[in-house]
Motif scaffolding. Sequence first.
Motif, mmCIF file in Angstrom:
data_model
loop_
_atom_site.group_PDB
_atom_site.id
_atom_site.type_symbol
_atom_site.label_atom_id
_atom_site.label_comp_id
_atom_site.label_asym_id
_atom_site.label_seq_id
_atom_site.Cartn_x
_atom_site.Cartn_y
_atom_site.Cartn_z
ATOM 1 N N MET A 173 -57.122 69.553 40.987
ATOM 2 C CA MET A 173 -56.072 69.317 40.014
ATOM 3 C C MET A 173 -56.640 68.494 38.862
ATOM 4 O O MET A 173 -57.275 67.480 39.078
ATOM 5 N N ARG A 174 -56.416 68.945 37.674
ATOM 6 C CA ARG A 174 -56.836 68.202 36.489
ATOM 7 C C ARG A 174 -55.810 67.119 36.211
ATOM 8 O O ARG A 174 -54.607 67.345 36.239
ATOM 9 N N LYS A 175 -56.317 65.928 35.921
ATOM 10 C CA LYS A 175 -55.425 64.806 35.630
ATOM 11 C C LYS A 175 -55.588 64.371 34.180
ATOM 12 O O LYS A 175 -56.671 64.429 33.613
ATOM 13 N N PHE A 176 -54.478 63.915 33.626
ATOM 14 C CA PHE A 176 -54.449 63.304 32.313
ATOM 15 C C PHE A 176 -54.491 61.804 32.536
ATOM 16 O O PHE A 176 -53.645 61.265 33.253
ATOM 17 N N LEU A 177 -55.463 61.137 31.932
ATOM 18 C CA LEU A 177 -55.567 59.683 32.024
ATOM 19 C C LEU A 177 -54.929 59.091 30.789
ATOM 20 O O LEU A 177 -55.319 59.411 29.661
ATOM 21 N N VAL A 178 -53.927 58.243 30.994
ATOM 22 C CA VAL A 178 -53.219 57.621 29.876
ATOM 23 C C VAL A 178 -53.239 56.110 30.087
ATOM 24 O O VAL A 178 -53.220 55.630 31.218
ATOM 25 N N ILE A 179 -53.325 55.377 28.986
ATOM 26 C CA ILE A 179 -53.471 53.934 29.040
ATOM 27 C C ILE A 179 -52.104 53.265 28.879
ATOM 28 O O ILE A 179 -51.374 53.539 27.923
ATOM 29 N N LEU A 180 -51.789 52.386 29.816
ATOM 30 C CA LEU A 180 -50.555 51.616 29.764
ATOM 31 C C LEU A 180 -50.868 50.246 29.182
ATOM 32 O O LEU A 180 -51.679 49.499 29.727
ATOM 33 N N ASP A 181 -50.266 49.964 28.038
ATOM 34 C CA ASP A 181 -50.426 48.642 27.425
ATOM 35 C C ASP A 181 -49.110 48.264 26.761
ATOM 36 O O ASP A 181 -48.097 48.927 26.969
ATOM 37 N N ASP A 182 -49.129 47.224 25.987
ATOM 38 C CA ASP A 182 -47.892 46.746 25.351
ATOM 39 C C ASP A 182 -47.643 47.370 23.983
ATOM 40 O O ASP A 182 -46.741 46.934 23.273
ATOM 41 N N SER A 183 -48.417 48.365 23.610
ATOM 42 C CA SER A 183 -48.249 48.959 22.286
ATOM 43 C C SER A 183 -47.050 49.905 22.259
ATOM 44 O O SER A 183 -46.671 50.496 23.267
ATOM 45 N N ARG A 184 -46.477 50.049 21.083
ATOM 46 C CA ARG A 184 -45.341 50.953 20.883
ATOM 47 C C ARG A 184 -45.755 52.410 21.080
ATOM 48 O O ARG A 184 -45.013 53.215 21.624
ATOM 49 N N GLU A 185 -46.960 52.726 20.648
ATOM 50 C CA GLU A 185 -47.434 54.108 20.709
ATOM 51 C C GLU A 185 -47.750 54.580 22.129
ATOM 52 O O GLU A 185 -47.896 55.774 22.380
ATOM 53 N N CYS A 186 -47.821 53.653 23.045
ATOM 54 C CA CYS A 186 -48.054 53.971 24.451
ATOM 55 C C CYS A 186 -46.978 54.928 24.975
ATOM 56 O O CYS A 186 -47.267 55.822 25.764
ATOM 57 N N LEU A 187 -45.749 54.766 24.527
ATOM 58 C CA LEU A 187 -44.639 55.605 24.974
ATOM 59 C C LEU A 187 -44.904 57.079 24.702
ATOM 60 O O LEU A 187 -44.741 57.927 25.579
ATOM 61 N N ASN A 188 -45.320 57.416 23.490
ATOM 62 C CA ASN A 188 -45.578 58.817 23.174
ATOM 63 C C ASN A 188 -46.771 59.370 23.950
ATOM 64 O O ASN A 188 -46.768 60.531 24.339
ATOM 65 N N ALA A 189 -47.773 58.545 24.173
ATOM 66 C CA ALA A 189 -48.913 58.997 24.968
ATOM 67 C C ALA A 189 -48.468 59.319 26.394
ATOM 68 O O ALA A 189 -48.888 60.326 26.974
#
Length: 151
Positions: free
Chosen positions: A1-17
Amino acid sequence: MRKFLVILDDSRECLNAMRFAAMRAAKTGGGVSILSIIPPDEFNHWIGVGEMMREEARERIEVHYEVFAKWMRDRQGIEPELIIREGQAVDEIMAQVREDESIGVLVLGAGSDKKGPGPLVTHLSRMAGGLPIPITIVPGDLSKEKLEAIT
């Protein structure tokens, strides 16, 4: 299974990622790994105080993660995994990519204000030619409707 790695931080743009990663994973039969990084300079205190601060940081991350994880489960049918690492952000992202061969795409949210896209996007996009996986950069001010249309 291919996974998408996304970064969780306090930035606003994190939500769209996060949204982008979950929607792409749902539509392609993939998974989502959510990486949160605790900077090392956060714990330059006495040992006991540093340990307590480290535990508090982990608890904050887990609470923040649960908000995204619930949305991914309820709306996209995706069960994300949480990974917490300590160190410098770029180093830890690269280490995670090297250690987990199932990661197929790194998803980053880009800021849309005068400050630019953000330090992670700036640094990692400069390295893009030498990375073992592609990077998807998601604009932070993209609407939900637009995100749905492009995923």
